[in-house]
Design a protein around this motif. Sequence first.
Motif, PDB file in Angstrom:
ATOM      1  N   PHE A  21       0.841  -1.199   0.000  1.00 38.08           N
ATOM      2  CA  PHE A  21       0.000   0.000   0.000  1.00 38.08           C
ATOM      3  C   PHE A  21       0.877   1.250   0.000  1.00 38.08           C
ATOM      4  N   THR A  22       1.851   1.270   0.898  1.00 38.85           N
ATOM      5  CA  THR A  22       2.760   2.413   0.968  1.00 38.85           C
ATOM      6  C   THR A  22       4.199   1.952   0.794  1.00 38.85           C
ATOM      7  N   GLU A  23       5.024   2.849   0.304  1.00 38.88           N
ATOM      8  CA  GLU A  23       6.455   2.568   0.185  1.00 38.88           C
ATOM      9  C   GLU A  23       7.223   3.161   1.359  1.00 38.88           C
ATOM     10  N   GLY A  46      -1.325   1.559  -4.565  1.00 40.95           N
ATOM     11  CA  GLY A  46      -1.705   2.060  -3.251  1.00 40.95           C
ATOM     12  C   GLY A  46      -2.295   3.457  -3.326  1.00 40.95           C
ATOM     13  N   LYS A  47      -1.718   4.294  -4.178  1.00 41.20           N
ATOM     14  CA  LYS A  47      -2.227   5.664  -4.363  1.00 41.20           C
ATOM     15  C   LYS A  47      -3.637   5.622  -4.955  1.00 41.20           C
ATOM     16  N   THR A 164      -3.157  -8.591   8.636  1.00 39.11           N
ATOM     17  CA  THR A 164      -2.779  -9.802   9.376  1.00 39.11           C
ATOM     18  C   THR A 164      -3.242 -11.080   8.689  1.00 39.11           C
ATOM     19  N   GLY A 165      -4.199 -10.963   7.783  1.00 36.87           N
ATOM     20  CA  GLY A 165      -4.760 -12.142   7.130  1.00 36.87           C
ATOM     21  C   GLY A 165      -5.913 -12.763   7.891  1.00 36.87           C
ATOM     22  N   ALA A 190      -3.657  -4.435  -2.158  1.00 35.20           N
ATOM     23  CA  ALA A 190      -2.387  -4.002  -1.567  1.00 35.20           C
ATOM     24  C   ALA A 190      -2.173  -4.622  -0.190  1.00 35.20           C
ATOM     25  N   LYS A 191      -0.915  -4.886   0.119  1.00 34.29           N
ATOM     26  CA  LYS A 191      -0.513  -5.353   1.446  1.00 34.29           C
ATOM     27  C   LYS A 191      -0.182  -4.108   2.257  1.00 34.29           C
ATOM     28  N   SER A 192      -0.657  -4.082   3.500  1.00 32.61           N
ATOM     29  CA  SER A 192      -0.564  -2.829   4.264  1.00 32.61           C
ATOM     30  C   SER A 192       0.847  -2.306   4.461  1.00 32.61           C
ATOM     31  N   SER A 193       1.796  -3.158   4.814  1.00 34.71           N
ATOM     32  CA  SER A 193       3.171  -2.664   4.958  1.00 34.71           C
ATOM     33  C   SER A 193       4.156  -3.792   4.847  1.00 34.71           C
TER      34      SER A 193
END
Length: 196
Positions: A21-23, A46-47, A164-165, A190-193
């Motif tokens: 999601f974010t870089e 993510g954007k 977390t899934g 997207a995966k959160s982080s």
Amino acid sequence: MKLNPIKLDGVWTEGYALDYFTENSEYVGEDIFGYPEFNVTYSEIGKSLNELKYHKDYTKAVEISEEVVKFIVEEWKLKDKIDGIISVPPSKFRFIQPMFQVTKLVGEKLNKPISLDFFSKLTPEEIKNLPVEKKLDLFKNSIRKNRSLTKKGSILLIDDLYSTGVTLKTLCELLKEDSNVENIYVLVVAKSSKED
């Protein structure tokens, strides 16, 4: 759009997130009300997801669905392995559900039936900030399976963010109770982080 697909391991047959999601997220202080402020750099997808979910730019549903379909058809080669698509139930009530828009468009483009109400939430309570073990207990009691498959088939579950899934694990366990469900595939925008 540049994507960096991430394989997601879990109780499903196979799963992917299209990117993080974010870089980068850098704390820059507090606003006038004392809320923390961050300078966030999003991935491209993510954007788009951020603009769709939090800024009501519904044109981004088209953009995201095109990337989802392109990945499913060209890279994952999954189109002929799935018989139907289920949208993960939203955590918040909105008059227009962003991921329902994405799921509808993906279903149309892949020519697959979709279900937006296969599952529903029993409570509007947000559980995202709870510890994982409490999430599991609460979540199992907050989701209802409203339907069953009428014939054998493999399912694609579509969700917006993977943290977390717990959500997907619970939904897969409910799906596996249905004797007509064969394989379960998971696609998350997207995966959160990178830490998750």
